[in-house]
Design a protein around this motif. Sequence first.
Motif, PDB file in Angstrom:
ATOM      1  N   ARG A   1      30.560-110.717  19.045  1.00 16.60           N
ATOM      2  CA  ARG A   1      30.767-109.412  19.067  1.00 16.60           C
ATOM      3  C   ARG A   1      29.061-108.789  18.683  1.00 16.60           C
ATOM      4  O   ARG A   1      28.735-109.171  17.511  1.00 16.60           O
ATOM      5  N   ALA A   2      28.876-107.735  19.468  1.00 21.74           N
ATOM      6  CA  ALA A   2      27.693-107.094  19.041  1.00 21.74           C
ATOM      7  C   ALA A   2      27.561-106.186  18.028  1.00 21.74           C
ATOM      8  O   ALA A   2      28.414-105.773  17.593  1.00 21.74           O
TER       9      ALA A   2
ATOM     10  N   ALA B   1      32.788-120.406  31.742  1.00 23.90           N
ATOM     11  CA  ALA B   1      33.461-119.055  31.996  1.00 23.90           C
ATOM     12  C   ALA B   1      32.853-118.215  31.107  1.00 23.90           C
ATOM     13  O   ALA B   1      32.556-118.644  29.819  1.00 23.90           O
ATOM     14  N   ARG B   2      32.950-117.083  31.239  1.00 22.75           N
ATOM     15  CA  ARG B   2      32.302-116.030  30.449  1.00 22.75           C
ATOM     16  C   ARG B   2      32.900-114.601  30.627  1.00 22.75           C
ATOM     17  O   ARG B   2      33.068-114.177  31.925  1.00 22.75           O
ATOM     18  N   VAL B   3      33.380-113.789  29.635  1.00 29.84           N
ATOM     19  CA  VAL B   3      34.014-112.331  29.897  1.00 29.84           C
ATOM     20  C   VAL B   3      33.477-111.544  28.869  1.00 29.84           C
ATOM     21  O   VAL B   3      32.891-112.048  27.871  1.00 29.84           O
ATOM     22  N   PRO B   4      33.382-110.149  29.198  1.00 23.89           N
ATOM     23  CA  PRO B   4      33.712-109.656  30.229  1.00 23.89           C
ATOM     24  C   PRO B   4      32.764-109.660  31.487  1.00 23.89           C
ATOM     25  O   PRO B   4      32.884-109.180  32.520  1.00 23.89           O
TER      26      PRO B   4
ATOM     27  N   GLY C   1      35.026-105.524  22.454  1.00 23.19           N
ATOM     28  CA  GLY C   1      33.938-104.501  22.425  1.00 23.19           C
ATOM     29  C   GLY C   1      33.181-104.251  23.697  1.00 23.19           C
ATOM     30  O   GLY C   1      33.205-105.012  24.500  1.00 23.19           O
ATOM     31  N   ASN C   2      32.442-103.199  23.744  1.00 23.10           N
ATOM     32  CA  ASN C   2      31.657-102.845  25.036  1.00 23.10           C
ATOM     33  C   ASN C   2      30.515-103.768  25.224  1.00 23.10           C
ATOM     34  O   ASN C   2      30.183-104.192  26.573  1.00 23.10           O
TER      35      ASN C   2
END
Length: 371
Positions: free
Chosen positions: A286-287, A226-229, A210-211
């Motif tokens: 996930r938000a 590491a972290r995305v996005p 998600g956004n």
Amino acid sequence: MTPLIARLRNRLGQLRWNSLAIIAGSLLVVLLSDGFVAHVLWTNYDEAVHNAESENSDLAHVLEKYLLTEVQGVDLLITSTVRALEANPSLREHPPRRLLELLQARVAAFPNVGNLSVIDVEGNVVTNSRGNGAFGQAINIGDRPYFQMVRDHPEIGLYIDVPRRARIAGDTVIALARAIHKPDGSFDGIVFAALTVESLKELLNVVNVGNNGLVTLYRDDGTVMARVPIGDDTIGRTNPNQPLFTTYLPRASSGSFDGIGITDGEIRHVSYRKVEGLPLVLTVARANSDFLQGWRRQAWTHGAVAAFLNLLVLGLGVFLARETSRREASEANLIEQERLIRLVADNVPMLIAYVDRNRTYRFVNRVAARW
């Protein structure tokens, strides 16, 4: 009291109760309707949260398998190189052309590995797959923590370092290192592979969170690998006091919880997994604003419909109650007129009576009743 007046008064009392019943019935219908809508929304909310938790857990499990396969492949690359060097120490003789060819041939099958290096006991780069350190290029990494850790604790096996800026290439990499041993078991240098952070981010970015979601790879000491996005500014930072490491991981190697983002304050549902056999922890967050977006639209729709029905039912109830009140007032006026007519008729000194077509007396005054 005549039967007519008695009937009218009884009717008046009934109408008053009818008005109250109409209002009470309207309120009951509204409460039942709102209760039903609330039940539906709560059920849908619970289902949305459950689905998000299940999806997060599945995504974390899949990513764990991908990451484990990736790291195991790099470890196999390192281990096979260590064995080749232990079996044939002459590969490190200067100039190490055969070693350079060996490293380049091995690393070609691993596009995510930016560099494969052989380091001697002093921390000097014998050579690497990019040709650095060979042919008179003196490079020393003896101050690097991964070299010191493997040198001082050779029994550690595979050591995974935190993200660091590469001294030669300048990109951010994660060093995976193993010790080389002499025949007597003493330390004889290390082999390390530089896994680029960008390649890890590409691996983590295969899932859609998600956004406002986040996928994060931690080392088990709380360091962000590491972290995305988003979140490049957090890579390399260590925070062992966050609830993931102080509360949840000590209880179970995998699970879920709700957390609030330190930097953005976003509420997220977090699923975490300790990567099997490695000092790594993976989280998929996930938000709530993303996975509850559909539920919120549904809540607004259901709420608007419920509000409209509430207004309709209450409006109809008020209208009926007012009409009933008007009838009450009209019948009360009729009772009063009947009383006045009876009062006048009973005090007139003459006979007054009303007889219908069936010769039935419908009304008589006091004089007529005596006569």
